[in-house]
Design an enzyme around this catalytic site. Structure first.
Site: not given
Length: 155
Positions: A55, A68
């Site tokens: 990501s 995250y």
């Protein structure tokens, strides 16, 4: 190819330590377990290619996505550190770090966040998260989001 991942968004004080550990176990240690399985054989064969779908949050954290982002920063550091050793054995490591991708992953994350209990944070933080972040995140995501096909084509 490693593409496993779970998300977490919201005020830090509203996240349980168990949920954080579970996220790290999937997002980071899941990758570590996979690489430990495949790397020795690739090194013996002196060839291979490990592709990790991560990501953009491995490069830049985003508000209310702290845990995250931390898991994706860990993935970034792991891959960057391992690539030099792997290249010695003709094993490539590619780290793909897309921005928003329009899938059920994001939809489920926002649905969970809308139902969550924010009583463990102060009212100002709860208000910012629910009335600014959540209210606008879907629109921002939709305007910037890529399709899974876009990511597959680039990869």
């Amino acid at each position: 190819v490693s593409n496993a991942g779970v998300g977490m968004a919201g005020p830090l004080e509203c996240q349980s330590l168990a949920a954080m550990q579970s996220l790290m176990d999937t997002n980071f240690f899941g990758l570590v377990r996979l690489v430990k399985e495949v790397l020795p054989d690739m090194k013996r064969r002196r060839g291979g290619h490990i592709v990790v779908i991560s990501s953009i949050m491995g490069l830049q954290g985003i508000v209310f996505n702290d845990v995250y982002a931390a898991s994706k920063f860990a993935v970034e550091g792991f891959c960057e550190s391992l690539v030099v050793q792997a290249l010695r054995f003709n094993v490539a490591i590619s780290l793909v770090e897309p921005g928003p991708v329009m899938t059920e992953f994001e939809t489920k994350l926002y649905e969970e966040a809308e139902r969550a209990d924010y009583s463990r944070t102060d009212p100002e933080t709860a208000d910012i998260f629910t009335n600014l972040y959540l209210r606008n995140a879907r629109d921002v995501f939709a305007s910037l989001g890529q399709t899974p096909e876009d990511i597959a084509e680039v990869t």
